[in-house]
Scaffold this motif. Structure first.
Motif, PDB file in Angstrom:
ATOM      1  N   ALA A  99       0.824  -1.203   0.000  1.00 56.14           N
ATOM      2  CA  ALA A  99       0.000   0.000   0.000  1.00 56.14           C
ATOM      3  C   ALA A  99       0.863   1.260   0.000  1.00 56.14           C
ATOM      4  CB  ALA A  99      -0.927  -0.008   1.209  1.00 56.14           C
ATOM      5  N   ALA A 100       1.934   1.244   0.807  1.00 49.74           N
ATOM      6  CA  ALA A 100       2.837   2.396   0.841  1.00 49.74           C
ATOM      7  C   ALA A 100       3.524   2.589  -0.509  1.00 49.74           C
ATOM      8  CB  ALA A 100       3.873   2.213   1.953  1.00 49.74           C
ATOM      9  N   ALA A 101       3.990   1.488  -1.111  1.00 44.22           N
ATOM     10  CA  ALA A 101       4.651   1.569  -2.409  1.00 44.22           C
ATOM     11  C   ALA A 101       3.689   2.041  -3.489  1.00 44.22           C
ATOM     12  CB  ALA A 101       5.229   0.199  -2.776  1.00 44.22           C
ATOM     13  N   PHE A 102       2.432   1.597  -3.423  1.00 40.41           N
ATOM     14  CA  PHE A 102       1.436   2.006  -4.410  1.00 40.41           C
ATOM     15  C   PHE A 102       1.172   3.513  -4.317  1.00 40.41           C
ATOM     16  CE2 PHE A 102      -2.568   2.390  -6.592  1.00 40.41           C
ATOM     17  CZ  PHE A 102      -2.573   1.351  -7.515  1.00 40.41           C
ATOM     18  N   GLY A 103       1.078   4.034  -3.101  1.00 38.44           N
ATOM     19  CA  GLY A 103       0.860   5.465  -2.936  1.00 38.44           C
ATOM     20  C   GLY A 103       2.008   6.290  -3.482  1.00 38.44           C
TER      21      GLY A 103
ATOM     22  N   VAL B 205      -6.738   6.406  -0.608  1.00 40.96           N
ATOM     23  CA  VAL B 205      -7.209   5.046  -0.360  1.00 40.96           C
ATOM     24  C   VAL B 205      -6.130   4.229   0.340  1.00 40.96           C
ATOM     25  CG1 VAL B 205      -7.954   2.892  -1.440  1.00 40.96           C
ATOM     26  CG2 VAL B 205      -8.849   5.076  -2.263  1.00 40.96           C
ATOM     27  N   MET B 206      -4.902   4.310  -0.157  1.00 41.10           N
ATOM     28  CA  MET B 206      -3.820   3.554   0.469  1.00 41.10           C
ATOM     29  C   MET B 206      -3.466   4.125   1.838  1.00 41.10           C
ATOM     30  SD  MET B 206      -3.412   1.097  -1.458  1.00 41.10           S
ATOM     31  CE  MET B 206      -3.725   0.533  -3.137  1.00 41.10           C
ATOM     32  N   ALA B 207      -3.618   5.437   2.009  1.00 44.93           N
ATOM     33  CA  ALA B 207      -3.383   6.029   3.337  1.00 44.93           C
ATOM     34  C   ALA B 207      -4.395   5.494   4.349  1.00 44.93           C
ATOM     35  CB  ALA B 207      -3.466   7.553   3.242  1.00 44.93           C
ATOM     36  N   LEU B 208      -5.654   5.365   3.935  1.00 46.55           N
ATOM     37  CA  LEU B 208      -6.680   4.799   4.816  1.00 46.55           C
ATOM     38  C   LEU B 208      -6.338   3.370   5.207  1.00 46.55           C
ATOM     39  CD1 LEU B 208      -9.507   4.919   6.148  1.00 46.55           C
ATOM     40  CD2 LEU B 208     -10.453   4.154   3.959  1.00 46.55           C
ATOM     41  N   LEU B 209      -5.858   2.585   4.262  1.00 49.55           N
ATOM     42  CA  LEU B 209      -5.479   1.206   4.555  1.00 49.55           C
ATOM     43  C   LEU B 209      -4.338   1.165   5.560  1.00 49.55           C
ATOM     44  CD1 LEU B 209      -5.572  -1.834   4.047  1.00 49.55           C
ATOM     45  CD2 LEU B 209      -4.146  -1.482   2.025  1.00 49.55           C
ATOM     46  N   LEU B 210      -3.337   2.007   5.386  1.00 48.29           N
ATOM     47  CA  LEU B 210      -2.192   2.017   6.294  1.00 48.29           C
ATOM     48  C   LEU B 210      -2.602   2.436   7.706  1.00 48.29           C
ATOM     49  CD1 LEU B 210       0.535   3.598   3.980  1.00 48.29           C
ATOM     50  CD2 LEU B 210       0.441   1.239   4.798  1.00 48.29           C
ATOM     51  N   LEU B 211      -3.562   3.368   7.818  1.00 43.95           N
ATOM     52  CA  LEU B 211      -3.976   3.870   9.121  1.00 43.95           C
ATOM     53  C   LEU B 211      -4.830   2.864   9.894  1.00 43.95           C
ATOM     54  CD1 LEU B 211      -4.862   7.581   8.230  1.00 43.95           C
ATOM     55  CD2 LEU B 211      -2.901   6.768   9.568  1.00 43.95           C
ATOM     56  N   THR B 212      -5.556   2.022   9.192  1.00 43.77           N
ATOM     57  CA  THR B 212      -6.519   1.131   9.855  1.00 43.77           C
ATOM     58  C   THR B 212      -6.095  -0.339   9.878  1.00 43.77           C
ATOM     59  OG1 THR B 212      -7.744   0.850   7.773  1.00 43.77           O
ATOM     60  CG2 THR B 212      -8.431   2.642   9.231  1.00 43.77           C
ATOM     61  N   ALA B 213      -5.065  -0.703   9.126  1.00 45.20           N
ATOM     62  CA  ALA B 213      -4.728  -2.123   8.967  1.00 45.20           C
ATOM     63  C   ALA B 213      -4.409  -2.799  10.290  1.00 45.20           C
ATOM     64  CB  ALA B 213      -3.553  -2.270   7.997  1.00 45.20           C
ATOM     65  N   THR B 214      -3.616  -2.155  11.136  1.00 42.24           N
ATOM     66  CA  THR B 214      -3.207  -2.807  12.388  1.00 42.24           C
ATOM     67  C   THR B 214      -4.374  -2.980  13.354  1.00 42.24           C
ATOM     68  OG1 THR B 214      -2.546  -0.638  13.252  1.00 42.24           O
ATOM     69  CG2 THR B 214      -0.827  -1.989  12.220  1.00 42.24           C
ATOM     70  N   HIS B 215      -5.431  -2.192  13.205  1.00 35.33           N
ATOM     71  CA  HIS B 215      -6.583  -2.272  14.107  1.00 35.33           C
ATOM     72  C   HIS B 215      -7.668  -3.218  13.590  1.00 35.33           C
ATOM     73  CE1 HIS B 215      -4.966   1.123  16.371  1.00 35.33           C
ATOM     74  NE2 HIS B 215      -4.800   1.767  15.228  1.00 35.33           N
ATOM     75  N   LEU B 216      -7.800  -3.327  12.267  1.00 33.07           N
ATOM     76  CA  LEU B 216      -8.909  -4.086  11.694  1.00 33.07           C
ATOM     77  C   LEU B 216      -8.499  -5.434  11.100  1.00 33.07           C
ATOM     78  CD1 LEU B 216     -10.784  -1.187   9.837  1.00 33.07           C
ATOM     79  CD2 LEU B 216     -11.435  -2.267  11.991  1.00 33.07           C
ATOM     80  N   LEU B 217      -7.241  -5.577  10.729  1.00 33.09           N
ATOM     81  CA  LEU B 217      -6.819  -6.770   9.997  1.00 33.09           C
ATOM     82  C   LEU B 217      -5.904  -7.639  10.848  1.00 33.09           C
ATOM     83  CD1 LEU B 217      -5.959  -5.066   6.570  1.00 33.09           C
ATOM     84  CD2 LEU B 217      -8.166  -5.972   7.352  1.00 33.09           C
ATOM     85  N   PRO B 218      -6.114  -8.944  10.841  1.00 31.23           N
ATOM     86  CA  PRO B 218      -5.224  -9.846  11.583  1.00 31.23           C
ATOM     87  C   PRO B 218      -3.949 -10.101  10.792  1.00 31.23           C
ATOM     88  CG  PRO B 218      -6.899 -11.124  10.454  1.00 31.23           C
ATOM     89  CD  PRO B 218      -7.222  -9.681  10.182  1.00 31.23           C
TER      90      PRO B 218
END
Length: 539
Positions: A90-94, A182-195
């Motif tokens: 996600a970081a690389a895509f952004g 979109v990728m910033a949102l994924l990076l901000l929420t991944a550790t809280h929502l994704l196992p």
């Protein structure tokens, strides 16, 4: 039985469904980036001076790198951790999106698109694999994967519409900046929502297989494009032969490895191979969108936004068809539903082959709707057929092959059908170029319709009008060739599907599905498809 009962007792809650939304947005974006260039490419070519070959590479390189690395990145995610690789991608895509948005040369944009493809390949398999970890109940997991595939397939259809809307108000670089929030949102929420998940005993990642797969794809496509541009020459032929040789070596190596990059044994199942091959052929015809978009802009004279609006009904029809197909398939055999749909798509191709300069836009819009809605049943049902035909232990591999096939087919369709269309255009326009224009003007007109439009504006009357009219006729002929080939392909896939998948009953009834591998003799029972609504107790 105990394992199944334990799995079904783990009902996903609100947190998991929000996590699904977070995973589906990047899947939608990665898919949009594959087709968003359809309307933007003419503007990019004028802005940075890209010739026809560079335009093809700008369009194709993203899909090539994406499809080439999907299975590789899926295996790497098992080794390093799926969430960790997803966040890295996600970081690389952004970052690559920003690089593409501010590219000043064709080479810079091609490189940025290549990086976007590799980054997209890290996002897609990791997100799909994480869904399997988040939704342990088989009913919820089936629905979640269906929603994810819906976004992935829908993004390709939405790409031209999104591109048209952005180009109406902003510069062409804006289409790439969509990926940043979109990728910033994924990076901000991944550790809280994704196992996090890491395979405790991962298979060996075979780097020679990775290199062989890329050495198969790129030389072959390069050779096809160069032959379409310059005719039969020794260098393109050598490139194609090299691609075939590397492809043969790749297949043989996969057959010998204990943990292959691509498990070829899945193709032993007729339902799997038929569904995957049919989806590949249907996605390949997506190249027709490029010609429809250019016809609306350069032949009909519409703005990018107006062209997008003309294409929007087809997109809406496609999304509606994907939603309704699983419901209809509960009572109708999938083979019959898919076959009937492809006949509708072929009818759309017939309508599209009748349009010309000055034709009623209603004919084009109706033909485009038929083209998309007819392909919707195959796009919607193929994931269930492909994943359901594979042994449970190979469901993830089957899903990776499904997406790899779709991404690569779209890029290959742009290269092959685009090259055929370019050949027809250049052959036809030769008779319309006035004899008193300069060699430079003649060469620009032969390059593409966009080049002819730009050249015609700089010429005095009536020479400019004559050149423009001839270029529009030549382009329309090339579009007719592309949609005719697409229609023939649709009919061929319809016949193949009706014959090969006729044994699959409606999804509302239980059916027996044999395992893919010949040494596995047990019989699996498929589950009936669920209605497209959230299960009770989940939200």
């Amino acid at each position: 039985m105990k394992a199944a009962a334990l799995e079904s007792s783990h009902q996903a809650g609100l947190n998991e469904w929000i996590g699904l939304a977070v995973l589906s947005l990047p899947a939608l974006l990665v898919s949009i980036d594959l087709s968003v260039m359809i309307l933007a490419l003419p503007h990019i070519s004028v802005s940075i001076g890209a010739d026809s070959t560079e335009q093809l590479w700008i369009m194709d390189i993203y899909g090539f790198m994406l499809s080439g690395f999907l299975i590789t990145m899926g295996s790497l995610g098992d080794r390093l951790g799926r969430r960790k690789l997803l966040m890295f991608g996600a970081a690389a895509f952004g970052l690559a999106s920003v690089l593409a948005a501010y590219s000043s040369t064709s080479g810079m944009l091609i490189a940025a698109r290549a990086l976007l493809g590799i980054a997209g390949a890290t996002v897609s398999p990791s997100s799909l694999a994480l869904i399997s970890n988040m939704f342990r109940d088989h009913k919820q997991r089936s629905l979640a994967i269906g929603i994810w595939f819906m976004c992935s397939m829908g993004g390709m259809a939405l790409g031209p519409v999104v591109g048209g809307m952005m180009l109406e108000h902003f510069s062409w670089g804006s289409i790439f900046l969509l990926g940043v929030p979109v990728m910033a949102l994924l990076l901000l929420t991944a550790t809280h929502l994704l196992p996090e998940y890491r395979d405790p005993a991962p298979g060996h990642l075979d780097m020679p297989s990775v290199m062989l797969s890329m050495c198969t794809i790129l030389p072959t496509i390069y050779g096809l494009k160069e032959i379409a541009k310059q005719g039969l020459h020794i260098l393109p032929l050598i490139a194609i032969v090299a691609g075939v040789v590397f492809g043969t070596l790749f297949v043989r190596r996969q057959q010998r490895l204990d943990s292959p990059l691509m498990d070829l044994r899945l193709f032993a199942n007729p339902a799997f191979s038929t569904a995957l091959g049919g989806l590949f052929g249907i996605t390949l015809t997506g190249a027709s969108m490029l010609y429809i978009a250019q016809h609306l802009q350069f032949v009909e004279g519409l703005s990018p936004l107006a062209a997008a609006m003309c294409m929007l009904p087809g997109v809406v029809a496609s999304m509606a068809g994907m939603l309704l197909s699983p419901i209809i398939a509960r009572r109708v055999r999938p083979s019959l539903l898919i076959g009937a749909g492809l006949v509708v798509s072929a009818t759309g191709c017939i309508l599209l082959s009748q349009i010309g300069a000055g034709s009623e836009l209603s004919t084009l819009i109706v033909g485009y709707i038929f083209f998309h809605v007819g392909a919707a049943p195959f796009a919607s049902l193929s994931s269930d057929i492909i994943i359901g035909s594979a042994p449970p232990a190979k469901a993830g591999s089957a899903a990776s092959l499904l997406q790899t096939s779709g991404e690569f087919a779209f890029a290959l369709g742009i290269a092959v059908l685009g090259s055929i269309g370019t050949y027809v255009y250049r052959t036809q326009i030769a008779g319309f170029i006035p004899g008193d224009v300069t060699m430079l003007t003649s060469a620009a007109s032969r390059e593409s319709l966009a080049g002819a439009v730009t050249t015609a504006k700089a010429l005095p009357e009536p020479i400019g009008s004559t050149l423009l009219h001839g270029a529009q006729i030549a382009f329309t002929d090339s579009m007719h060739a592309v949609v005719t080939i697409s229609g023939v392909l649709m009919i061929a896939i319809a016949i193949l599907t009706v014959i090969k998948l006729r044994h699959i009953p409606p999804s509302g009834r239980k059916r027996q599905v044999r395992c893919s591998y010949p040494w596995q003799s047990r019989t699996l029972f498929s589950r009936p498809r669920l209605p497209l609504s959230l299960p009770s107790g989940s939200v």
